[in-house]
Design an enzyme around this catalytic site. Structure first.
Site, PDB file in Angstrom:
ATOM      1  N   ILE A  46       0.818  -1.220   0.000  1.00  0.00           N
ATOM      2  CA  ILE A  46       0.000   0.000   0.000  1.00  0.00           C
ATOM      3  C   ILE A  46       0.848   1.265   0.000  1.00  0.00           C
ATOM      4  O   ILE A  46       0.337   2.352  -0.192  1.00  0.00           O
ATOM      5  CB  ILE A  46      -1.032   0.056   1.148  1.00  0.00           C
ATOM      6  CG1 ILE A  46      -0.371  -0.168   2.493  1.00  0.00           C
ATOM      7  CG2 ILE A  46      -2.164  -0.901   0.917  1.00  0.00           C
ATOM      8  CD1 ILE A  46      -1.350   0.018   3.640  1.00  0.00           C
ATOM      9  N   GLU A  61       5.229   2.957   0.195  1.00  0.00           N
ATOM     10  CA  GLU A  61       6.641   2.858   0.575  1.00  0.00           C
ATOM     11  C   GLU A  61       6.967   4.045   1.443  1.00  0.00           C
ATOM     12  O   GLU A  61       6.732   5.176   1.050  1.00  0.00           O
ATOM     13  CB  GLU A  61       7.535   2.946  -0.679  1.00  0.00           C
ATOM     14  CG  GLU A  61       7.351   1.835  -1.669  1.00  0.00           C
ATOM     15  CD  GLU A  61       8.398   0.748  -1.531  1.00  0.00           C
ATOM     16  OE1 GLU A  61       9.329   0.939  -0.709  1.00  0.00           O
ATOM     17  OE2 GLU A  61       8.268  -0.276  -2.209  1.00  0.00           O
ATOM     18  N   GLY A  62       7.502   3.807   2.618  1.00  0.00           N
ATOM     19  CA  GLY A  62       7.995   4.903   3.430  1.00  0.00           C
ATOM     20  C   GLY A  62       9.496   5.004   3.223  1.00  0.00           C
ATOM     21  O   GLY A  62      10.072   4.235   2.451  1.00  0.00           O
ATOM     22  N   SER A  63      10.135   5.943   3.913  1.00  0.00           N
ATOM     23  CA  SER A  63      11.570   6.103   3.712  1.00  0.00           C
ATOM     24  C   SER A  63      12.352   4.940   4.318  1.00  0.00           C
ATOM     25  O   SER A  63      13.494   4.717   3.967  1.00  0.00           O
ATOM     26  CB  SER A  63      12.032   7.438   4.274  1.00  0.00           C
ATOM     27  OG  SER A  63      11.406   7.685   5.492  1.00  0.00           O
ATOM     28  N   PHE A  64      11.728   4.193   5.237  1.00  0.00           N
ATOM     29  CA  PHE A  64      12.488   3.124   5.877  1.00  0.00           C
ATOM     30  C   PHE A  64      11.878   1.753   5.688  1.00  0.00           C
ATOM     31  O   PHE A  64      12.154   0.834   6.418  1.00  0.00           O
ATOM     32  CB  PHE A  64      12.713   3.443   7.359  1.00  0.00           C
ATOM     33  CG  PHE A  64      13.734   4.510   7.489  1.00  0.00           C
ATOM     34  CD1 PHE A  64      15.062   4.189   7.650  1.00  0.00           C
ATOM     35  CD2 PHE A  64      13.379   5.828   7.358  1.00  0.00           C
ATOM     36  CE1 PHE A  64      16.019   5.177   7.704  1.00  0.00           C
ATOM     37  CE2 PHE A  64      14.326   6.831   7.410  1.00  0.00           C
ATOM     38  CZ  PHE A  64      15.651   6.506   7.590  1.00  0.00           C
ATOM     39  N   GLY A  65      11.018   1.626   4.694  1.00  0.00           N
ATOM     40  CA  GLY A  65      10.443   0.320   4.424  1.00  0.00           C
ATOM     41  C   GLY A  65       9.088   0.450   3.771  1.00  0.00           C
ATOM     42  O   GLY A  65       8.676   1.549   3.370  1.00  0.00           O
ATOM     43  N   ALA A 105       4.797  -0.593   3.449  1.00  0.00           N
ATOM     44  CA  ALA A 105       3.585  -0.959   4.192  1.00  0.00           C
ATOM     45  C   ALA A 105       2.789  -1.887   3.283  1.00  0.00           C
ATOM     46  O   ALA A 105       2.582  -1.581   2.106  1.00  0.00           O
ATOM     47  CB  ALA A 105       2.783   0.284   4.542  1.00  0.00           C
ATOM     48  N   ASP A 112       5.238  14.037  14.728  1.00  0.00           N
ATOM     49  CA  ASP A 112       5.097  14.091  13.264  1.00  0.00           C
ATOM     50  C   ASP A 112       3.623  14.040  12.868  1.00  0.00           C
ATOM     51  O   ASP A 112       3.228  13.296  11.972  1.00  0.00           O
ATOM     52  CB  ASP A 112       5.896  12.949  12.623  1.00  0.00           C
ATOM     53  CG  ASP A 112       6.261  13.259  11.164  1.00  0.00           C
ATOM     54  OD1 ASP A 112       6.141  14.432  10.748  1.00  0.00           O
ATOM     55  OD2 ASP A 112       6.654  12.330  10.437  1.00  0.00           O
TER      56      ASP A 112
HETATM   57  N1  LIG Z   1      -2.676   1.688   9.349  1.00  0.00           N
HETATM   58  C1  LIG Z   1      -2.716   2.072   8.062  1.00  0.00           C
HETATM   59  N2  LIG Z   1      -3.854   1.958   7.350  1.00  0.00           N
HETATM   60  C2  LIG Z   1      -3.908   2.352   6.055  1.00  0.00           C
HETATM   61  N3  LIG Z   1      -2.856   2.850   5.368  1.00  0.00           N
HETATM   62  C3  LIG Z   1      -1.690   2.959   6.024  1.00  0.00           C
HETATM   63  C4  LIG Z   1      -1.555   2.594   7.394  1.00  0.00           C
HETATM   64  N4  LIG Z   1      -0.281   2.822   7.784  1.00  0.00           N
HETATM   65  C5  LIG Z   1       0.354   3.322   6.701  1.00  0.00           C
HETATM   66  N5  LIG Z   1      -0.483   3.417   5.643  1.00  0.00           N
HETATM   67  C6  LIG Z   1      -0.143   3.910   4.298  1.00  0.00           C
HETATM   68  O1  LIG Z   1       0.994   3.206   3.852  1.00  0.00           O
HETATM   69  C7  LIG Z   1       1.885   4.072   3.187  1.00  0.00           C
HETATM   70  C8  LIG Z   1       3.261   3.915   3.781  1.00  0.00           C
HETATM   71  O2  LIG Z   1       3.217   4.349   5.140  1.00  0.00           O
HETATM   72  P1  LIG Z   1       4.512   4.463   6.013  1.00  0.00           P
HETATM   73  O3  LIG Z   1       4.111   4.958   7.360  1.00  0.00           O
HETATM   74  O4  LIG Z   1       5.271   3.200   5.913  1.00  0.00           O
HETATM   75  O5  LIG Z   1       5.377   5.512   5.258  1.00  0.00           O
HETATM   76  P2  LIG Z   1       5.136   7.046   4.955  1.00  0.00           P
HETATM   77  O6  LIG Z   1       4.335   7.678   6.053  1.00  0.00           O
HETATM   78  O7  LIG Z   1       4.568   7.146   3.560  1.00  0.00           O
HETATM   79  O8  LIG Z   1       6.600   7.560   4.961  1.00  0.00           O
HETATM   80  P3  LIG Z   1       7.532   7.901   6.205  1.00  0.00           P
HETATM   81  O9  LIG Z   1       7.202   6.953   7.316  1.00  0.00           O
HETATM   82  O10 LIG Z   1       8.879   7.716   5.645  1.00  0.00           O
HETATM   83  O11 LIG Z   1       7.197   9.325   6.541  1.00  0.00           O
HETATM   84  C9  LIG Z   1       1.320   5.466   3.279  1.00  0.00           C
HETATM   85  O12 LIG Z   1       0.708   5.781   2.045  1.00  0.00           O
HETATM   86  C10 LIG Z   1       0.266   5.387   4.346  1.00  0.00           C
HETATM   87  O13 LIG Z   1      -0.838   6.208   4.020  1.00  0.00           O
END
Ligand SMILES: Nc1ncnc2c1ncn2[C@@H]1O[C@H](COP(=O)(O)OP(=O)(O)OP(=O)(O)O)[C@@H](O)[C@H]1O
Length: 463
Positions: free
Chosen positions: A11, A13-17, A19, A128
Site C-alpha cells: 500500500i 513505501e515509506g523512507s524506511f520500508g 507498508a 510528526d
Molecule cells: N494503518 C494504516 N492503514 C492504512 N494505510 C496505512 C496505514 N499505515 C500506513 N499506511 C499507508 O501506507 C503508506 C506507507 O506508510 P509508512 O508509514 O510506511 O510511510 P510514509 O508515512 O509514507 O513515509 P515515512 O514513514 O517515511 O514518513 C502510506 O501511504 C500510508 O498512508
C-alpha cells in the site's frame, strides 16, 4: 500472540520500508504490516524499535491499533489496524476545490484531539502529526498513526537535542532552538486543522527561508469568514508562536471557547470516556518519564520462533527461507532501557536526516548545553544546505539535530530549489508577546502518577 499473515498488496513505501496490506490466516482479518529495515548498529537498532514499542502502549479509538510486532531477519514487522479510508492528505486532495463542511471538520478534529491527548496523557510526543499520518476508517473515524518519530518525554531532559518532524508542520520553537513539548504537537495539529478548513497548507512559501520565517512569525493567510468564529479563534491560538500561549489538547477539549462545538461533534461514548478520564485525570510527576521508560525496557525482542508464518509472495519477504523470528517478550533488556530512558529525546534514525543544526545552532557537552540563538536571519550554513533541496521535500519527515555533519538521507542529493508560488497576504501573530499564558498544561510536571502505567503493566502481564 503469534499469527501468520498472507500479503494482499503493497500500500505504500515509506523512507524506511514498505507498508503491506495483509490478511491474518487464522481470523481472515486484514491488517497493515509495516516493514522497517533494521540497521546493523545496536544503538540505531533500538531507535528503530521505538515505533513498535510506543504504538503498542497506545489504546484509544482514535489511534491506529497495534496488534503485534516481530523481527524477521533484518526487518522489524509491525502489524496494525488497517484504515480503509486512507490518509487525510489523500482525502483533502480528493476534494480539489470543494470545501469540507464544518460538521466534518469539527468531527474529525475533535477525534484528532482526543487521540493526541491520549498520547500526551501517556507522556509521549508524536512529533510528526500531519495529514499524511492521520487515517480514516471506512466508517469515517479518525486514527492517528505513524509513531516512527514519537518519543517519551522525559522530564530530566528539559531540552531536546534533536527533533524529528516535517518542516511544513514543525512549530517555531524547533526552528528557534527552544525546548519543545506537547504544545509543539498542538502547532502541528493546527496545521492539519487549517488544511481541513481551507484545503491549503497555512505556511506556503517559495523558499525554505520564507517557510521558516512564516512559521516563526505565525503568519498565515486569513481564514474564510464562513467558518465559525470559535474555529478561527482556535487556529489563531494554536498558531501562537510562544508555546505557552497555545492551548493544550486538554484545554481545547474542555475549556476553550471551541470546546462546546467540538463536544457536540464527538461520538457520545468517547465523550463519556473523556469525561471519566477527566474526572480521574491524574497528573505526571517529574519521575513519571523514568517509570514509563522502566516499564518499556521490559519489552524487548528475543529470538523465539520461526518465520514460517510470513508467507510473502511479492517483494522482499518472498525469497526468504523460513528463518528465525523474534517476538516481543517480557525479558528485560538494558539496551531498550538505554534508548527509552536515556535517549528518549535523541535522534531517531527512522527518519530522513538534516544534520548540522546550524539553523538552531548550539553545542552541547554532556548536560551542559550552551545555546546560541538566531534572532534575525537563519544561519547561512543551514540555509545554504537547505537551498540545495527542493522545498517539496519539506513535506517529508526530517531529523533535525545538532552537529556538523553534512546532510544525509533524501536531503543529501542536491536538487534545484523550486519556486512554488508567490508570497500572499498573511496575518502574523501580532500578540506573540502578550502576557496570556497556558503554563499550567504546557508541561507534564504534574502531581501524581498517571493510570496508564497500570495499563502497560496489564499488557505485559498478558504476555
Ligand atoms: N494503518 C494504516 N492503514 C492504512 N494505510 C496505512 C496505514 N499505515 C500506513 N499506511 C499507508 O501506507 C503508506 C506507507 O506508510 P509508512 O508509514 O510506511 O510511510 P510514509 O508515512 O509514507 O513515509 P515515512 O514513514 O517515511 O514518513 C502510506 O501511504 C500510508 O498512508
Amino acid at each position: 500472540m503469534e499469527s501468520h499473515y498472507s500479503p494482499l498488496r503493497v500500500i505504500g513505501e515509506g523512507s524506511f520500508g514498505r507498508a503491506l496490506l495483509v490478511r491474518c490466516n487464522n481470523s481472515r482479518q486484514e491488517y497493515v504490516l509495516k516493514e522497517i529495515q533494521l540497521p546493523k548498529n545496536q544503538s540505531k537498532l533500538e531507535n528503530s524499535r521505538r515505533e513498535a514499542v510506543l504504538l503498542s502502549t497506545m489504546k484509544h479509538p482514535n489511534i491506529v491499533a497495534f496488534r503485534e510486532a516481530f523481527e524477521a531477519d533484518d526487518l522489524l514487522c509491525i502489524i496494525m489496524e488497517y484504515c480503509r479510508g486512507g490518509d487525510l492528505l489523500q482525502r483533502i486532495t480528493q476534494q480539489k476545490t470543494t470545501q469540507f463542511c464544518v460538521d466534518d471538520i469539527l468531527r474529525w478534529f475533535s477525534q484528532m484531539c482526543a487521540g493526541a491527548k491520549h498520547i500526551h496523557d501517556k507522556r509521549v510526543l508524536h512529533r510528526d502529526l500531519k495529514s499524511k499520518n492521520i487515517f480514516l476508517t471506512d466508517d469515517g473515524t479518525i486514527k492517528l498513526g505513524d509513531f516512527g518519530s514519537a518519543c517519551v518525554l522525559n522530564s530530566s531532559k528539559a531540552f531536546a537535542h534533536s527533533y524529528v518532524g516535517t518542516p511544513y508542520y514543525v512549530a517555531p520553537e524547533i526552528w528557534d532552538n527552544k525546548p519543545y513539548n506537547n504544545k509543539s504537537d498542538v502547532w502541528s495539529l493546527g496545521c492539519v486543522l487549517y488544511e481541513l478548513c481551507t484545503l491549503r497548507h497555512p505556511f506556503q512559501a517559495s523558499s525554505w527561508r520564507s517557510l521558516i520565517f512564516k512559521v516563526c512569525r505565525g503568519a498565515y493567510p486569513p481564514l474564510p469568514d464562513h467558518l465559525p468564529y470559535e474555529l478561527r479563534c482556535l487556529i489563531k491560538h494554536m498558531f501562537k508562536t510562544n508555546p505557552k500561549d497555545r492551548p493544550s489538547l486538554h484545554t481545547i477539549l474542555t475549556s476553550h471557547r471551541v470546546s462546546r462545538l467540538l463536544r457536540s461533534h464527538f461520538p457520545s461514548q468517547v465523550t463519556e470516556e473523556e469525561e471519566e478520564r477527566g474526572r480521574r485525570m491524574k497528573h505526571w510527576d517529574r519521575g513519571g518519564g523514568g517509570k514509563v521508560a522502566e516499564l518499556l525496557r521490559e519489552k524487548s525482542l528475543m529470538k523465539t520462533t520461526t518465520l514460517e508464518g510470513v508467507e510473502m509472495t511479492e517483494g522482499r519477504c518472498e525469497s526468504r527461507e523460513p528463518g528465525r523470528r523474534r517476538h516481543w517478550t517480557t525479558e528485560r533488556s538494558d539496551s531498550v532501557l538505554q534508548v527509552l530512558a536515556n535517549k528518549s529525546l535523541l535522534s531517531s534514525d527512522s527518519a530522513s536526516s538534516v544534520t548540522g543544526r546550524t539553523l538552531m545552532s548550539y553545542n552541547h557537552e554532556k548536560d551542559d548545553v550552551q545555546r546560541r540563538r538566531w534572532d534575525k536571519d537563519p544561519p547561512e550554513r543551514l540555509m545554504s544546505l537547505l537551498e540545495k533541496v527542493q522545498l517539496s521535500r519539506a513535506f517529508s519527515t526530517f531529523l533535525i539535530h545538532n552537529g556538523d555533519d553534512p546532510l544525509k538521507g533524501p536531503l543529501s542529493q542536491p536538487q534545484g530549489d523550486d519556486t512554488d508560488g508567490t508570497e500572499e497576504e498573511v496575518t502574523a501573530d501580532e500578540q506573540r508577546l502578550e502576557p496570556r499564558s497556558d503554563d499550567d498544561d504546557t508541561d507534564f510536571e504534574e502531581e501524581s502518577p498517571c493510570d496508564w502505567i497500570d495499563e502497560v503493566e496489564h499488557m505485559f502481564a498478558e504476555h
